[in-house]
Design an enzyme around this catalytic site. Structure first.
Site, PDB file in Angstrom:
ATOM      1  N   ASP A  78       0.834  -1.202   0.000  1.00 52.39           N
ATOM      2  CA  ASP A  78       0.000   0.000   0.000  1.00 52.39           C
ATOM      3  C   ASP A  78       0.875   1.262   0.000  1.00 52.39           C
ATOM      4  OD1 ASP A  78       0.850  -0.024   2.622  1.00 52.39           O
ATOM      5  OD2 ASP A  78      -1.143   0.127   3.517  1.00 52.39           O
ATOM      6  N   SER A  79       2.209   1.057  -0.053  1.00 54.58           N
ATOM      7  CA  SER A  79       3.110   2.181  -0.321  1.00 54.58           C
ATOM      8  C   SER A  79       2.826   2.733  -1.717  1.00 54.58           C
ATOM      9  CB  SER A  79       4.575   1.751  -0.189  1.00 54.58           C
ATOM     10  OG  SER A  79       4.806   0.552  -0.905  1.00 54.58           O
TER      11      SER A  79
ATOM     12  N   ASP B 100      -1.245  -6.262  -0.335  1.00 52.43           N
ATOM     13  CA  ASP B 100      -1.377  -5.562   0.947  1.00 52.43           C
ATOM     14  C   ASP B 100      -2.840  -5.145   1.114  1.00 52.43           C
ATOM     15  OD1 ASP B 100       0.019  -4.715   3.135  1.00 52.43           O
ATOM     16  OD2 ASP B 100       1.042  -3.059   2.133  1.00 52.43           O
TER      17      ASP B 100
ATOM     18  N   GLU C 292       9.020  -4.277  10.726  1.00 50.71           N
ATOM     19  CA  GLU C 292       9.433  -2.968  10.177  1.00 50.71           C
ATOM     20  C   GLU C 292       9.983  -2.060  11.257  1.00 50.71           C
ATOM     21  OE1 GLU C 292       6.754  -1.091   7.426  1.00 50.71           O
ATOM     22  OE2 GLU C 292       7.888   0.793   7.447  1.00 50.71           O
TER      23      GLU C 292
HETATM   24  O1  KIV Z   1       3.439  -1.165   1.611  1.00 46.54           O
HETATM   25  C1  KIV Z   1       4.615  -1.500   1.689  1.00 46.54           C
HETATM   26  O2  KIV Z   1       5.472  -1.110   0.886  1.00 46.54           O
HETATM   27  C2  KIV Z   1       4.992  -2.372   2.796  1.00 46.54           C
HETATM   28  C3  KIV Z   1       6.439  -2.730   2.928  1.00 46.54           C
HETATM   29  C4  KIV Z   1       7.185  -1.608   3.547  1.00 46.54           C
HETATM   30  C5  KIV Z   1       6.629  -3.978   3.702  1.00 46.54           C
HETATM   31  O3  KIV Z   1       4.175  -2.760   3.568  1.00 46.54           O
END
Ligand code: KIV
Length: 271
Positions: free
Chosen positions: A44-45, A83, A181
């Site tokens: 979800d980044s 995610d 994290e």
């Molecule tokens: O959304 C994302 O990029 C993540 C990673 C940092 C593990 O959850």
């Protein structure tokens, strides 16, 4: 080419380090898959690095679903994990299985959920619905406002014990791996030793069973922030900017397109 299964990831614990990268589209997914990354996470980044939003919790379910579908189209071998965005399980935990099933239908083999108050309920419900789950503890961006901001977690004894408890709870509930994290490497090492399932670290030192990075960080494409744990392997920001500058120059100087790059016919047209 055999598709990676959850059991293949579990077997790597104590044998081989696991690699995971985030990805958001078909073309990049194809490259990462061909290169041999074990897990591709549609993170979800997406909210930050692709959609330009300030917080991951703002990304919609529809946006995550579209990008998951695009990534899955480019992957033949790696395990694809979607995610779960905030809106799909933290807003109304009862709805989590409905949304998770949509990610599986779009081509993901598993979903990732961040730790939050009702996390155990959500994981139980997903696993009951036969949806493989990856957990995520430590700095959980969807609830960053409850953690005092983007800070290293688990530095004092109480919060370290709390993270160990969360990791064990997730393992007992049946998740197949856990992202750690932004926690001290000593704590990540202890959690990794205590668990039978693999841990995948980001800002958690090198004792985890695997490592994950946000693809746009690894490639130097996202310049807004650069956390200490990010290694920019190659600065594609500059590469892309310089390539764009070359294109602009060629067009302005009438060097692009050339005759070879143009279509022709036997006739010259007159006015
Ligand atoms: O959304 C994302 O990029 C993540 C990673 C940092 C593990 O959850």
């Amino acid at each position: 080419m055999d598709k990676t299964k959850i059991s293949d990831i579990l077997k790597k614990k104590d044998k081989e380090k696991i690699t995971m990268l985030t990805c958001y589209d078909y073309s990049f997914a194809k490259i990462l898959d061909e290169a041999g990354v074990d897990i591709i996470l549609v993170g979800d980044s997406l909210a930050n690095v692709v959609l330009g939003m300030s917080e991951t919790r703002k990304v919609s379910f529809g946006e995550m679903l579209n990008h998951t579908r695009a990534v899955a189209m480019g992957v033949e071998r790696a395990l694809v994990v979607a995610d779960m965005p905030y809106v799909s399980y933290q807003k109304d935990p009862k709805e989590c299985a409905y949304y998770a099933k949509k990610f599986i239908e779009a081509g993901a083999q598993a979903v990732k959920v961040e730790w939050f108050r009702d996390c155990a309920y959500v994981v139980k419900r997903l696993i009951k619905n036969k949806i493989p789950v990856m957990g995520h503890i430590g700095l959980t961006p969807q609830t960053v406002h409850l953690l005092g901001g983007y800070k290293v977690q688990g530095k004092d004894e109480e919060s370290a014990l709390n993270l160990i408890k969360q990791a064990k709870t997730l393992q007992d509930l049946g998740v197949f791996s856990i992202v750690l994290e932004c926690i001290p490497y000593q704590l990540a090492s202890l959690i990794t030793e205590k668990l039978k399932i693999p841990t995948i670290g980001i800002g958690a030192g090198n004792k985890c069973d695997g490592q994950v990075l946000v693809l746009y960080d690894l490639l130097g494409l996202y310049k807004k922030i650069k956390p200490k744990f990010v290694r920019v392997y190659k600065d594609f920001y500059c590469e892309i900017k310089n390539t764009t500058l070359e294109f602009i120059k060629d067009v302005k100087k009438r060097k692009f397109p050339s005759r070879k790059e143009s279509f022709s016919c036997s006739k010259e047209f007159s006015r």
